[in-house]
Design an enzyme around this catalytic site. Structure first.
Site, PDB file in Angstrom:
ATOM      1  N   LYS A  15      14.631  15.378  30.841  1.00 46.02           N
ATOM      2  CA  LYS A  15      14.469  15.232  32.363  1.00 46.02           C
ATOM      3  C   LYS A  15      15.128  16.439  33.177  1.00 46.02           C
ATOM      4  CE  LYS A  15      16.966  12.294  33.674  1.00 46.02           C
ATOM      5  NZ  LYS A  15      18.332  12.471  34.703  1.00 46.02           N
ATOM      6  N   ARG A  90      20.487   5.660  40.920  1.00 46.12           N
ATOM      7  CA  ARG A  90      20.974   5.106  39.497  1.00 46.12           C
ATOM      8  C   ARG A  90      20.601   3.611  39.551  1.00 46.12           C
ATOM      9  NH1 ARG A  90      22.905   8.703  35.971  1.00 46.12           N
ATOM     10  NH2 ARG A  90      24.070  10.228  36.656  1.00 46.12           N
ATOM     11  N   ARG A 129      21.631  17.855  17.333  1.00 41.95           N
ATOM     12  CA  ARG A 129      22.018  18.899  18.238  1.00 41.95           C
ATOM     13  C   ARG A 129      23.547  19.664  17.932  1.00 41.95           C
ATOM     14  NH1 ARG A 129      21.124  17.597  24.575  1.00 41.95           N
ATOM     15  NH2 ARG A 129      23.590  16.626  24.541  1.00 41.95           N
ATOM     16  N   ARG A 162      29.002  17.668  18.610  1.00 38.10           N
ATOM     17  CA  ARG A 162      29.809  16.822  19.752  1.00 38.10           C
ATOM     18  C   ARG A 162      29.675  15.516  19.383  1.00 38.10           C
ATOM     19  NH1 ARG A 162      28.469  17.307  25.814  1.00 38.10           N
ATOM     20  NH2 ARG A 162      26.911  15.866  25.043  1.00 38.10           N
ATOM     21  N   ARG A 173      24.298   5.533  23.633  1.00 33.63           N
ATOM     22  CA  ARG A 173      23.812   5.983  24.877  1.00 33.63           C
ATOM     23  C   ARG A 173      22.502   5.725  25.310  1.00 33.63           C
ATOM     24  NH1 ARG A 173      24.601  12.078  23.547  1.00 33.63           N
ATOM     25  NH2 ARG A 173      23.529  12.548  25.680  1.00 33.63           N
TER      26      ARG A 173
END
Ligand SMILES: [Zn+2]
Length: 218
Positions: A15, A90, A129, A162, A173
């Site tokens: 996004k 949000r 990632r 991470r 998440r």
């Protein structure tokens, strides 16, 4: 007439990157809520100082502060033709307040593209990632691998995964994002301005769909 867009999409949907590209192409600014907070904190604005009182004790910044920051931001001259919002609103309450701000200047949101990607694919994208320890450069084991395994192409520092990017954390998440965003998605859907974009396509094809959507309006 000013053109405002709100970009929505789960973590890993691209996004932020898409918002930047489309904004540049359209000649309007991309306003990311994260950047806006950082800027107000750095410049020690009155709103930044008020926000920091909540941030430093780990509390959510109240809606009225966030809304005032956005209101100030979109009053600047670079937003005279509109803007792309990324990370704001949000919640339906923020969305309603934003609609009211826009109404004051006879504007409204044109479209709300939602970049949709199936959960399994998001997990695959995010959990592979790799991040560089020195500067945070991002690679992907499959889609964007470094030239030498475990080493950053740009500065030679070590690449690591991470904690945020580990599969269980990623799944959590995504679920948190979907739960939190559902009321907002419904809010825009009811107003007939939510448009689903197929986020499983290549990055270029997603950009193309977004640009087609934005051009359609004019
Ligand atoms: Zn690096």
């Amino acid at each position: 007439m000013r053109d405002f867009y709100v970009f929505l999409g789960p973590p890993g949907a691209g996004k932020g990157t898409q918002a930047k590209v489309v904004a540049r192409n359209k000649g309007i600014p991309q306003i990311s809520s994260g950047d806006l907070f950082r800027e107000n904190l750095k410049d020690q604005t009155e709103l930044g100082i008020r926000a920091n009182q909540f941030i430093k004790v780990g509390e959510l910044v109240p809606d009225d502060i966030t809304i005032d920051m956005v209101k100030e931001r979109i009053s600047r001259t670079d937003c005279k033709c509109g803007a792309i919002l990324d990370g704001f609103p949000r919640t339906p309450a923020q969305a309603k307040a934003f609609d009211e701000i826009l109404e004051e200047t006879d504007c409204k949101i044109n479209q709300v593209p939602y970049i949709a990607v199936p959960e399994a694919e998001l997990i695959e994208r995010l959990s592979a990632r790799l991040t560089c320890r020195a500067k945070g450069h991002i690679f992907h084991e499959k889609y964007n691998p470094p030239k030498v395994a475990g080493v950053c192409d740009f500065d030679g520092s070590e690449l690591y995964q991470r904690e945020d990017d580990q599969p269980e954390t990623v799944k959590h998440r995504i679920q948190v994002y979907e739960q939190r965003t559902r009321p907002l998605v419904e809010y825009y859907h009811e107003r007939g301005i939510l448009v689903k974009i197929n986020g499983s396509q290549s990055i270029e094809d997603v950009t193309k769909d977004l640009l087609d959507l934005v051009d359609e309006v004019n």
